[in-house]
Design a protein around this motif. Sequence first.
Motif, PDB file in Angstrom:
ATOM      1  N   VAL A  66       0.757  -1.009   0.053  1.00 55.18           N
ATOM      2  CA  VAL A  66      -0.026  -0.327  -0.122  1.00 55.18           C
ATOM      3  C   VAL A  66       1.009   1.183  -0.112  1.00 55.18           C
ATOM      4  N   ILE A  67       0.583   2.251  -0.330  1.00 52.96           N
ATOM      5  CA  ILE A  67       1.098   3.683  -0.301  1.00 52.96           C
ATOM      6  C   ILE A  67       1.333   3.860   1.271  1.00 52.96           C
ATOM      7  N   PRO A  68       2.259   4.655   1.445  1.00 53.86           N
ATOM      8  CA  PRO A  68       2.607   5.245   2.731  1.00 53.86           C
ATOM      9  C   PRO A  68       1.298   6.131   3.146  1.00 53.86           C
ATOM     10  N   SER A  69       1.014   5.925   4.422  1.00 57.22           N
ATOM     11  CA  SER A  69      -0.075   6.535   4.886  1.00 57.22           C
ATOM     12  C   SER A  69       0.180   8.186   4.843  1.00 57.22           C
ATOM     13  N   MET A  70       1.134   8.542   4.975  1.00 57.45           N
ATOM     14  CA  MET A  70       1.559  10.111   5.118  1.00 57.45           C
ATOM     15  C   MET A  70       1.327  10.408   3.563  1.00 57.45           C
ATOM     16  N   CYS A  71       1.403   9.653   2.804  1.00 60.58           N
ATOM     17  CA  CYS A  71       1.402  10.177   1.163  1.00 60.58           C
ATOM     18  C   CYS A  71      -0.021  10.294   0.329  1.00 60.58           C
ATOM     19  N   VAL A  72      -1.161   9.856   1.074  1.00 56.42           N
ATOM     20  CA  VAL A  72      -2.134   9.657   0.527  1.00 56.42           C
ATOM     21  C   VAL A  72      -2.757  10.968  -0.040  1.00 56.42           C
ATOM     22  N   ASP A  73      -2.722  12.092   0.889  1.00 51.43           N
ATOM     23  CA  ASP A  73      -3.033  13.449  -0.104  1.00 51.43           C
ATOM     24  C   ASP A  73      -2.129  13.734  -1.056  1.00 51.43           C
ATOM     25  N   SER A  74      -0.847  13.575  -1.154  1.00 50.37           N
ATOM     26  CA  SER A  74      -0.006  13.734  -2.269  1.00 50.37           C
ATOM     27  C   SER A  74      -0.408  13.039  -3.361  1.00 50.37           C
ATOM     28  N   LEU A  79      -3.108  12.252  -8.825  1.00 48.06           N
ATOM     29  CA  LEU A  79      -3.857  11.925  -9.546  1.00 48.06           C
ATOM     30  C   LEU A  79      -4.816  12.739 -10.123  1.00 48.06           C
ATOM     31  N   ASN A  80      -5.629  13.677  -9.188  1.00 50.68           N
ATOM     32  CA  ASN A  80      -6.615  14.473  -9.702  1.00 50.68           C
ATOM     33  C   ASN A  80      -6.171  15.745 -10.358  1.00 50.68           C
ATOM     34  N   GLY A  81      -4.885  16.151 -10.333  1.00 51.61           N
ATOM     35  CA  GLY A  81      -4.312  17.121 -10.737  1.00 51.61           C
ATOM     36  C   GLY A  81      -3.897  17.045 -12.375  1.00 51.61           C
ATOM     37  N   SER A  86      -0.514  14.967 -17.738  1.00 48.39           N
ATOM     38  CA  SER A  86       0.747  15.243 -18.554  1.00 48.39           C
ATOM     39  C   SER A  86       1.526  14.297 -18.757  1.00 48.39           C
ATOM     40  N   ASP A  87       1.812  13.589 -17.675  1.00 49.45           N
ATOM     41  CA  ASP A  87       2.952  12.425 -17.773  1.00 49.45           C
ATOM     42  C   ASP A  87       2.599  11.502 -18.784  1.00 49.45           C
ATOM     43  N   TYR A  88       1.163  11.019 -18.770  1.00 44.36           N
ATOM     44  CA  TYR A  88       0.673  10.115 -19.714  1.00 44.36           C
ATOM     45  C   TYR A  88       0.900  10.619 -20.986  1.00 44.36           C
TER      46      TYR A  88
END
Length: 261
Positions: A66-74, A79-81, A86-88
């Motif tokens: 799973v992703i680190p819990s501290m990184c959920v907002d990041s 993903l929503n920005g 752009s990366d795709y």
Amino acid sequence: MASPRGLSISFIVLTLFTSLPNPATSLRTSFIKLPGSDGSRSSASDTYCESWRLAAETNNAGTWDVIPSMCVDSVAGYLNGDQYGSDYDVIADYALSFAKTVEISGDGKDVWIFDIDETLLTNLDYYRAHGYGSEPFESNSFNEWVVEGTAPAFEASLRLYNALKKLGFTIVLLTGRDEHQRSVTETNLRDAGYSGWERLLLRGPEDQGKSATNYKSEQRANLIEKGFKIRGNTGDQWSDLLGFAVADRSFKVPNPMYYIP
């Protein structure tokens, strides 16, 4: 008795001295940022999470659940920005530039392989409701999502897909989805704008329990045995691309939400 000039000079020196900042206070304020002061804790977290995402995308993070819990907002912000799309776009452009250098034989044997989930179709709506990858993967709920058949296309992937068809590549879809999901997968793909693939390869009963790397390597090897030349391969997981019987060139698209070995 001191002269008036001496008193004047002493007063000036004293004034200058008292107006200078305390060295200890100045150093502490300017150079030593305590965690949490002036938003530094948030800044440090954001910086770490950007670095973690880079490590995950470049396969330097190794196996993770799973992703680190501290990184959920990041991760959610990414993903929503605009950066995610752009990366795709950039990766699709590089893939297409390479594809234009390939000499197509015209015999239908020049293959470009695509993964499906997080490559052709985005499941972001599902993962948005499940913590952006911060929750352990739950196959039953994800399969329920797959059956809905509503996953939209990545615009960049659809653009690349259609351009490759026009160049004369034979398109093969190689997914970790199970064979019993063939019908809903085909319908979802067509609804999202995809068409004209040569083969859709899904996991059969004999493939259950195999790692994604081994399963997809075996499927690619089968294609090569049939005379196909795998010119390109696009996937969101390193297990889509690595192993044996690899493509002439592979393109990893971003996915910071999960890792499949």
